[in-house]
Write an enzyme that holds these catalytic residues in place. Sequence first.
Site, PDB file in Angstrom:
ATOM      1  N   GLU A 158       2.030  -2.241   5.626  1.00 19.52           N
ATOM      2  CA  GLU A 158       1.604  -1.195   4.495  1.00 19.52           C
ATOM      3  C   GLU A 158       0.392  -0.489   4.985  1.00 19.52           C
ATOM      4  OE1 GLU A 158       1.301  -2.800   0.874  1.00 19.52           O
ATOM      5  OE2 GLU A 158       3.324  -3.646   0.749  1.00 19.52           O
ATOM      6  N   HIS A 175       4.087   0.419  -3.183  1.00 17.96           N
ATOM      7  CA  HIS A 175       3.457  -0.854  -3.794  1.00 17.96           C
ATOM      8  C   HIS A 175       2.672  -0.156  -5.114  1.00 17.96           C
ATOM      9  CE1 HIS A 175       1.235  -4.718  -2.413  1.00 17.96           C
ATOM     10  NE2 HIS A 175       1.498  -4.761  -3.770  1.00 17.96           N
TER      11      HIS A 175
END
Length: 316
Positions: free
Chosen positions: A263, A281
């Site tokens: 990420e 997220h």
Amino acid sequence: MSNVLVTENIQGASMNDLMKDLDVEFDAYLWQNVNLLKQKLADAQALIVRNQTKVNQELIDAAPNLKIIARAGAGLDNVDTAYAKEKGIVVSYTPDANSLSVAELTLGLMLALLRKIPEARQDTLTGGWNRVKFTGTELNGKTLGLIGMGRIGTLTATRARAFGMQIIAADPYLAADAPHLKELNGKLVSLDELLAQADVITCHSPLTPDTRRMLTYQHFSKMKPTACFINTSRGEVVDERGLTQALLEHKLAGAALDVREVEPPHQSALNQLENVILTPHIAAFTLEAQERVVDAVCEDVRLVLSGKPAVNVFQS
């Protein structure tokens, strides 16, 4: 140097009050510059982070005066809790503050997948009106399989029951006669049984050495070709290449990922698949959850720096 160091974007009324009352340095992007972060940690007594700051032994050694590491969130895979404990540093986190928001997003992704909402929206925006093409599937009567049935899994299952879903769960720490499982008329099964039986599979597993990449191509290949997979836990529990291959081979009908192996993620084949929903997220990012999270971490920092015990202490 500041007594309190905030290395990520953690905002709210409680943070504003903390900045008025204490010597706080707030830098939402400091986590990206490890060398500068280490310098600023030299005099820090409190460190407030989310999930991007890797609070490893190197960082902890750079902070000889550190009294508390406050993690604004539920997971602690980015904090070396054992080494912090060895150094006498309190680790505070918020395991319950955002659970409801995560469960609600899981249900939202479930509905989006089964009713093909993103694809229908995009087609309509480009001038389409293809009602039959976007014929979906009801949740009622389907089986929800939960990989992990802690607080978030239980909240998800409770809401799924309201849609008329049947509940099965695979969790090595869950007893077959657990009260919350019985209340939901749920059944504890093995992971292989869950993969074979569930119409929707949701993952609520923490990231540990045992769960890292625990879901591979072989696992996804055991799912029903009409089933969907949703992950709102930790991206690293999924082998994304394996999931992509299984999707391309139609081993399962679709997937929704709020979390990724890396990420922010790199571009991959997942981005090109119409039956995949990708979100950045955001499961914990509701106004209500973030207020609870920020309130909790700021309060624990205040308590520890005033010589009192923190409320939300991680117990290893």
